[in-house]
Design a protein around this motif. Structure first.
Motif, mmCIF file in Angstrom:
data_model
loop_
_atom_site.group_PDB
_atom_site.id
_atom_site.type_symbol
_atom_site.label_atom_id
_atom_site.label_comp_id
_atom_site.label_asym_id
_atom_site.label_seq_id
_atom_site.Cartn_x
_atom_site.Cartn_y
_atom_site.Cartn_z
ATOM 1 N N ALA A 196 0.813 -1.290 0.134
ATOM 2 C CA ALA A 196 0.128 0.005 0.063
ATOM 3 C C ALA A 196 0.987 1.131 -0.040
ATOM 4 C CB ALA A 196 -0.870 -0.136 1.129
ATOM 5 N N TYR A 197 1.871 1.100 0.684
ATOM 6 C CA TYR A 197 2.791 2.278 0.792
ATOM 7 C C TYR A 197 3.528 2.829 -0.402
ATOM 8 C CZ TYR A 197 7.238 5.222 2.097
ATOM 9 O OH TYR A 197 8.067 5.972 2.054
ATOM 10 N N TYR A 198 3.748 1.764 -1.391
ATOM 11 C CA TYR A 198 4.296 2.103 -2.692
ATOM 12 C C TYR A 198 3.153 2.540 -3.545
ATOM 13 C CZ TYR A 198 9.332 1.205 -1.319
ATOM 14 O OH TYR A 198 10.528 1.472 -0.722
ATOM 15 N N GLU A 199 1.973 1.713 -3.611
ATOM 16 C CA GLU A 199 0.807 1.852 -4.311
ATOM 17 C C GLU A 199 0.468 3.549 -4.187
ATOM 18 O OE1 GLU A 199 -1.559 -2.108 -5.738
ATOM 19 O OE2 GLU A 199 -1.801 -1.400 -3.434
ATOM 20 N N GLU A 200 0.504 3.793 -3.101
ATOM 21 C CA GLU A 200 -0.106 5.283 -3.051
ATOM 22 C C GLU A 200 1.063 6.315 -3.182
ATOM 23 O OE1 GLU A 200 -1.242 4.876 1.446
ATOM 24 O OE2 GLU A 200 -2.782 3.535 0.679
ATOM 25 N N SER A 201 2.218 5.863 -3.591
ATOM 26 C CA SER A 201 3.541 6.805 -3.918
ATOM 27 C C SER A 201 3.445 7.213 -5.202
ATOM 28 C CB SER A 201 4.783 6.128 -3.326
ATOM 29 O OG SER A 201 5.214 5.183 -4.471
ATOM 30 N N SER A 202 4.338 8.129 -5.831
ATOM 31 C CA SER A 202 4.279 8.459 -7.010
ATOM 32 C C SER A 202 5.159 7.338 -8.038
ATOM 33 C CB SER A 202 4.838 9.722 -7.275
ATOM 34 O OG SER A 202 6.029 10.048 -6.354
ATOM 35 N N VAL A 203 5.859 6.407 -7.403
ATOM 36 C CA VAL A 203 6.591 5.597 -7.959
ATOM 37 C C VAL A 203 5.905 4.476 -8.940
ATOM 38 C CG1 VAL A 203 8.560 4.011 -7.885
ATOM 39 C CG2 VAL A 203 8.459 5.977 -6.288
ATOM 40 N N PRO A 204 6.181 4.323 -10.123
ATOM 41 C CA PRO A 204 5.322 3.376 -10.832
ATOM 42 C C PRO A 204 5.308 2.069 -10.070
ATOM 43 C CG PRO A 204 6.397 4.765 -12.310
ATOM 44 C CD PRO A 204 6.908 4.994 -11.032
ATOM 45 N N PHE A 205 4.336 1.154 -10.014
ATOM 46 C CA PHE A 205 4.150 0.077 -9.190
ATOM 47 C C PHE A 205 3.487 -1.139 -10.008
ATOM 48 C CE2 PHE A 205 1.995 -3.094 -6.425
ATOM 49 C CZ PHE A 205 3.043 -3.064 -5.523
ATOM 50 N N HIS A 206 4.317 -2.315 -10.148
ATOM 51 C CA HIS A 206 4.054 -3.195 -11.057
ATOM 52 C C HIS A 206 3.743 -4.616 -10.214
ATOM 53 C CE1 HIS A 206 5.345 -0.676 -14.469
ATOM 54 N NE2 HIS A 206 6.441 -0.709 -13.736
ATOM 55 N N ARG A 207 2.525 -5.030 -10.329
ATOM 56 C CA ARG A 207 2.230 -6.180 -9.664
ATOM 57 C C ARG A 207 2.445 -7.441 -10.565
ATOM 58 N NH1 ARG A 207 -1.283 -7.571 -5.121
ATOM 59 N NH2 ARG A 207 -1.595 -5.711 -4.463
ATOM 60 N N ILE A 208 3.125 -8.267 -10.362
ATOM 61 C CA ILE A 208 3.460 -9.556 -11.425
ATOM 62 C C ILE A 208 2.690 -10.560 -10.725
ATOM 63 C CG2 ILE A 208 5.254 -10.569 -12.589
ATOM 64 C CD1 ILE A 208 4.870 -7.684 -13.556
ATOM 65 N N ASP A 209 2.087 -11.400 -11.631
ATOM 66 C CA ASP A 209 1.740 -12.768 -11.265
ATOM 67 C C ASP A 209 3.089 -13.801 -11.124
ATOM 68 O OD1 ASP A 209 0.679 -15.290 -10.780
ATOM 69 O OD2 ASP A 209 -0.401 -15.354 -12.877
ATOM 70 N N GLY A 210 3.484 -14.137 -9.957
ATOM 71 C CA GLY A 210 4.500 -14.928 -9.790
ATOM 72 C C GLY A 210 4.446 -16.357 -10.034
ATOM 73 N N ASP A 211 2.974 -16.702 -10.048
ATOM 74 C CA ASP A 211 2.945 -18.135 -10.156
ATOM 75 C C ASP A 211 2.754 -18.711 -11.506
ATOM 76 O OD1 ASP A 211 1.766 -20.618 -9.209
ATOM 77 O OD2 ASP A 211 -0.137 -20.198 -8.943
ATOM 78 N N GLN A 212 3.729 -18.382 -12.339
ATOM 79 C CA GLN A 212 3.795 -19.152 -13.633
ATOM 80 C C GLN A 212 5.248 -19.330 -13.878
ATOM 81 O OE1 GLN A 212 2.674 -16.004 -16.386
ATOM 82 N NE2 GLN A 212 3.180 -14.351 -14.756
ATOM 83 N N PRO A 213 5.699 -20.319 -14.845
ATOM 84 C CA PRO A 213 7.000 -20.461 -14.900
ATOM 85 C C PRO A 213 8.067 -19.205 -15.195
ATOM 86 C CG PRO A 213 5.479 -21.706 -16.885
ATOM 87 C CD PRO A 213 4.674 -20.517 -16.010
ATOM 88 N N PRO A 214 9.294 -19.365 -14.796
ATOM 89 C CA PRO A 214 10.101 -18.232 -14.560
ATOM 90 C C PRO A 214 10.290 -17.315 -15.840
ATOM 91 C CG PRO A 214 10.771 -20.203 -13.333
ATOM 92 C CD PRO A 214 9.513 -20.865 -13.850
ATOM 93 N N PRO A 215 10.305 -18.003 -16.948
ATOM 94 C CA PRO A 215 10.496 -17.353 -18.076
ATOM 95 C C PRO A 215 9.073 -16.309 -18.469
ATOM 96 C CG PRO A 215 11.057 -19.483 -18.436
ATOM 97 C CD PRO A 215 10.443 -19.693 -17.429
ATOM 98 N N ASP A 216 8.219 -16.766 -17.885
ATOM 99 C CA ASP A 216 6.917 -16.031 -18.151
ATOM 100 C C ASP A 216 6.802 -14.844 -16.956
ATOM 101 O OD1 ASP A 216 6.264 -17.880 -20.101
ATOM 102 O OD2 ASP A 216 4.738 -18.615 -18.858
ATOM 103 N N VAL A 217 7.311 -15.165 -15.911
ATOM 104 C CA VAL A 217 7.536 -14.068 -14.848
ATOM 105 C C VAL A 217 8.221 -13.022 -15.294
ATOM 106 C CG1 VAL A 217 7.892 -13.696 -12.205
ATOM 107 C CG2 VAL A 217 6.804 -15.760 -13.038
ATOM 108 N N GLU A 218 9.694 -13.440 -15.835
ATOM 109 C CA GLU A 218 10.653 -12.425 -16.499
ATOM 110 C C GLU A 218 9.913 -11.681 -17.250
ATOM 111 O OE1 GLU A 218 13.957 -14.054 -18.094
ATOM 112 O OE2 GLU A 218 14.980 -12.230 -18.071
ATOM 113 N N ALA A 219 9.424 -12.089 -18.359
ATOM 114 C CA ALA A 219 8.574 -11.550 -19.488
ATOM 115 C C ALA A 219 7.632 -10.428 -19.116
ATOM 116 C CB ALA A 219 8.126 -12.365 -20.514
ATOM 117 N N ALA A 220 6.929 -10.989 -18.002
ATOM 118 C CA ALA A 220 5.986 -9.918 -17.529
ATOM 119 C C ALA A 220 6.509 -8.585 -16.661
ATOM 120 C CB ALA A 220 4.848 -10.647 -16.693
ATOM 121 N N ILE A 221 7.492 -8.991 -15.927
ATOM 122 C CA ILE A 221 8.345 -7.998 -15.299
ATOM 123 C C ILE A 221 9.030 -6.957 -16.520
ATOM 124 C CG2 ILE A 221 10.370 -7.414 -13.949
ATOM 125 C CD1 ILE A 221 10.088 -10.168 -12.611
#
Ligand code: AMP
Length: 227
Positions: A196-221
């Motif tokens: 919540a602290y970072y979601e409310e800040s001005s810094v871009p926040f990326h929520r990534i689904d980490g429950d997928q194969p590592p290459p897919d997580v990397e691509a999403a990031i």
């Protein structure tokens, strides 16, 4: 995403958030390499200090073994050393495992403001609780090159041996089931409020689904960072 690795993104200052076992270390290493960033993993630095028996290691060991957070004063000394005394990551940094509570996040904000090195993004790697315990209990690490494996999902080619450098893999002392449960509780109580602290800040926040194969997580990031 096309062209040269990291093209058009330039240097970045990142914070990676996520529960123990979410994949911060694995993904942090991939993203740091992709963009030429200095990965600052406070857990790795502390484990190294414990192994070498330094003053820092002696101050940190009992907390780490118990799955508790090391006191803020200890960790902030370490962070100041990295950013102030012997500055690293001037071409961009990726913080993995820091900050871990609100007071550390506020201290980081003050430090980065003073140094004029603001954060460019915060990445949260999100993994359901029930997956985390299995991930951590299967985790094996290379003490030499830092490679991370999982006996269930990503075993090394030869059992117990690092594919990259041939060193015997080890299990972290705090990756046992009781300590893992406690570390997850500590995460929920102390670290999760940072979302919540970072979601409310001005810094871009990326929520990534980490429950997928590592290459897919990397691509999403990468998609998030380059969007
Ligand atoms: P990690 O490798 O990030 O899971 O960290 C392992 C252990 O190191 C944690 O359970 C804590 O005891 C300690 N630690 C790492 N980073 C921090 C931090 N930012 N604040 C307090 N303790 C930390």
């Amino acid at each position: 995403m096309s062209g040269k690795v990291g093209e058009g993104v330039g240097k970045m200052n990142l914070v990676f958030l996520g529960a123990p076992g979410a994949g911060k270390g694995t993904q942090g290493a991939l993203i740091a390499e992709r963009y030429g960033l200095e990965q600052v993993a406070t857990g790795d630095l502390l484990r190294d200090a414990v192994r070498r028996g330094t003053h820092l290691g002696q101050r940190a060991k009992s907390y780490m073994d118990a799955g508790e957070l090391v006191p803020d004063a200890v960790i902030l000394d370490l962070i100041r050393e990295i950013f102030v005394s012997d500055p690293k990551g001037e071409e961009g940094f990726l913080l993995d495992g820091f900050p871990r509570n609100l007071s550390q996040a506020e201290a980081l904000d003050r430090l980065l403001t003073d140094l004029d090195r603001p954060l460019d993004a915060v990445v949260l790697i999100d993994v359901p609780d029930e997956k985390l315990i299995q991930r951590i209990s299967g985790r094996r690490n290379c003490p030499e090159c830092g490679a991370i494996y999982n006996v269930y999902f990503e075993p090394p080619k030869a059992e117990g041996i690092c594919d990259r450098c041939g060193t015997k893999l080890v299990q972290r002392a705090d990756d046992n089931i009781e300590t893992v449960r406690h570390r997850l509780e500590v995460y929920k109580k102390q670290t999760e409020p940072l979302i919540a602290y970072y979601e409310e800040s001005s810094v871009p926040f990326h929520r990534i689904d980490g429950d997928q194969p590592p290459p897919d997580v990397e691509a999403a990031i990468v998609r998030g960072l380059e969007s």
